[in-house]
Design a protein around this motif. Sequence first.
Motif, short mmCIF file in Angstrom:
data_model
loop_
_atom_site.label_atom_id
_atom_site.label_comp_id
_atom_site.label_asym_id
_atom_site.label_seq_id
_atom_site.Cartn_x
_atom_site.Cartn_y
_atom_site.Cartn_z
N THR A 145 0.91 -1.21 0.38
CA THR A 145 0.12 0.23 0.71
C THR A 145 0.61 1.25 0.66
OG1 THR A 145 -1.31 -1.01 1.39
CG2 THR A 145 -1.69 1.20 1.46
N ALA A 146 2.10 1.72 1.04
CA ALA A 146 2.28 2.64 1.00
C ALA A 146 3.38 2.52 -0.45
CB ALA A 146 3.70 2.71 1.94
N ARG A 147 4.01 1.69 -1.28
CA ARG A 147 4.35 1.89 -2.20
C ARG A 147 3.87 2.27 -3.62
NH1 ARG A 147 8.18 -3.79 -2.33
NH2 ARG A 147 10.40 -2.84 -0.74
N ALA A 148 2.44 1.99 -3.32
CA ALA A 148 1.66 2.49 -4.28
C ALA A 148 1.23 3.99 -4.02
CB ALA A 148 -0.36 1.12 -4.21
N ILE A 149 1.06 3.96 -2.85
CA ILE A 149 0.53 4.99 -2.14
C ILE A 149 1.62 6.26 -2.80
CG2 ILE A 149 0.83 7.20 -0.55
CD1 ILE A 149 -0.89 5.21 1.07
N ALA A 150 3.00 5.76 -2.77
CA ALA A 150 4.12 7.09 -3.35
C ALA A 150 4.62 6.78 -4.87
CB ALA A 150 5.69 6.15 -2.68
N ASP A 151 4.12 6.13 -5.05
CA ASP A 151 4.08 6.10 -6.66
C ASP A 151 3.21 6.90 -7.62
OD1 ASP A 151 5.95 3.68 -7.06
OD2 ASP A 151 4.92 2.06 -7.24
N ALA A 152 1.89 6.92 -6.41
CA ALA A 152 0.85 7.42 -7.61
C ALA A 152 1.08 9.41 -7.03
CB ALA A 152 -0.42 7.34 -6.53
N ARG A 153 2.09 9.22 -5.78
CA ARG A 153 2.07 10.79 -5.68
C ARG A 153 3.17 11.28 -6.75
NH1 ARG A 153 1.54 13.69 -0.82
NH2 ARG A 153 3.43 14.36 -0.67
N LYS A 154 4.03 10.42 -6.61
CA LYS A 154 5.39 10.80 -7.59
C LYS A 154 4.64 10.84 -8.71
CE LYS A 154 9.61 8.54 -9.82
NZ LYS A 154 10.84 7.99 -8.83
N ALA A 155 3.45 10.48 -10.03
CA ALA A 155 3.65 9.64 -10.77
C ALA A 155 2.62 11.56 -10.86
CB ALA A 155 1.89 8.93 -11.20
N ALA A 156 1.97 12.52 -9.40
CA ALA A 156 2.10 13.40 -10.10
C ALA A 156 2.84 14.86 -9.69
CB ALA A 156 0.10 13.38 -8.80
N GLY A 157 3.50 14.17 -9.15
CA GLY A 157 4.72 15.24 -9.55
C GLY A 157 4.13 15.80 -8.01
N LEU A 158 4.08 15.41 -6.77
CA LEU A 158 3.95 15.54 -5.21
C LEU A 158 5.06 15.43 -4.77
CD1 LEU A 158 0.54 14.38 -4.55
CD2 LEU A 158 1.67 16.74 -5.47
N GLY A 159 5.75 16.35 -4.11
CA GLY A 159 7.44 16.07 -3.29
C GLY A 159 6.92 15.39 -1.82
N ALA A 160 7.62 15.64 -0.97
CA ALA A 160 7.95 15.05 0.35
C ALA A 160 6.96 15.36 0.59
CB ALA A 160 9.43 14.89 0.94
N MET A 161 5.99 14.57 1.34
CA MET A 161 5.70 15.02 2.95
C MET A 161 5.86 15.63 4.09
SD MET A 161 2.52 12.07 2.90
CE MET A 161 3.94 10.41 2.78
N PRO A 162 5.00 16.56 4.36
CA PRO A 162 5.55 17.71 5.33
C PRO A 162 6.19 16.57 6.57
CG PRO A 162 3.14 17.62 5.66
CD PRO A 162 3.09 17.21 4.48
N ASP A 163 6.60 16.96 7.75
CA ASP A 163 7.10 16.67 8.69
C ASP A 163 7.96 17.39 9.26
OD1 ASP A 163 7.35 14.78 11.10
OD2 ASP A 163 7.76 12.88 9.96
N ALA A 164 8.20 17.41 10.71
CA ALA A 164 8.83 18.44 11.18
C ALA A 164 9.39 17.40 12.36
CB ALA A 164 8.59 19.60 11.62
N THR A 165 9.35 16.03 12.58
CA THR A 165 9.69 15.88 13.74
C THR A 165 11.28 15.44 12.98
OG1 THR A 165 7.80 14.10 13.64
CG2 THR A 165 9.74 13.11 14.52
N GLU A 166 11.89 15.30 14.20
CA GLU A 166 14.02 15.63 14.36
C GLU A 166 14.59 14.35 14.96
OE1 GLU A 166 14.99 18.86 16.89
OE2 GLU A 166 14.19 20.83 14.44
N THR A 167 14.30 14.53 15.61
CA THR A 167 14.03 13.26 16.66
C THR A 167 12.85 12.04 17.19
OG1 THR A 167 14.27 13.81 19.48
CG2 THR A 167 16.13 13.66 17.93
N ASP A 168 12.82 11.03 16.70
CA ASP A 168 11.28 10.66 17.29
C ASP A 168 11.44 9.42 18.05
OD1 ASP A 168 11.30 7.84 15.77
OD2 ASP A 168 10.81 9.74 13.58
N GLY A 169 12.22 7.82 18.48
CA GLY A 169 12.91 7.00 18.63
C GLY A 169 12.49 5.66 17.89
N GLY A 170 12.02 5.97 16.66
CA GLY A 170 11.67 5.10 16.42
C GLY A 170 10.17 4.94 16.05
N SER A 171 9.68 6.07 16.88
CA SER A 171 7.73 6.11 16.74
C SER A 171 6.89 6.16 15.42
CB SER A 171 7.68 6.90 18.30
OG SER A 171 7.86 8.06 17.17
#
Length: 245
Positions: A145-171
Amino acid sequence: MVGAKGRMGSHVVDAVNGAQDMQLAFALDAGDDLMRITPENTDVVVEFTVPSVSLDNVLALVKRGVDVVVGTTGWTDERLAKVTAALAEAPRDDQAVFIAPNFAISAVLADYFAKVAAPYFESAEVIELHHPTKVDAPSGTAIHTARAIADARKAAGLGAMPDATETDGGSRGQVVDGVHVHAVRLRGLNAHEEVLLGNAGEQLTIRADSFDRISFMPGVLLAVRKVADGGHAGLTVGLDKFLDL
């Protein structure tokens, strides 16, 4: 049936025995000899085992010259490449291997809907929830599912998703092609997936729930019929290929 005594395999055996257009040739499990299987006594092998042995099983069955439907998860690009290479040397030009990240029709449709919706949303994340005896995390379905979402976003010319997380300990979960995937293992669950898509001021949730393993059987039988009918030579991944979506 290879893996006939497993949680999924036993259901497949019952489903095949209950299908008027199928006959069970063998019900094999760990320790049984795959060399008993030949093109003369078997049209399609269903393989539901564990990731540690599934690749070797599939490669051996390809060499035997039989078609294979695989429900075992844990398939990486490297493992898929080995199957493709084996098929190139297969005894039959029309030999087929089909691998399904998920056989539940609801999960396959959820995956498809997520791919269709992904270009219209700024953010997307995947949560998969399973029983605690599942051996892989995240699930093959969630990775697909994640790869399908990523491929669809790439085909639409979208960039990286917003995420200001700096350190998360894997969460923040495993990142699959830029999409965060979270795995839950909880007693009482069976197989569930939730896709969250968000824009400013709105959210779309796509969720599929399989409450019992019997929910996978229509998809398994569909795949067996499609492979047996021919026209699917080589490696095919994903039940969506057989649903005319």
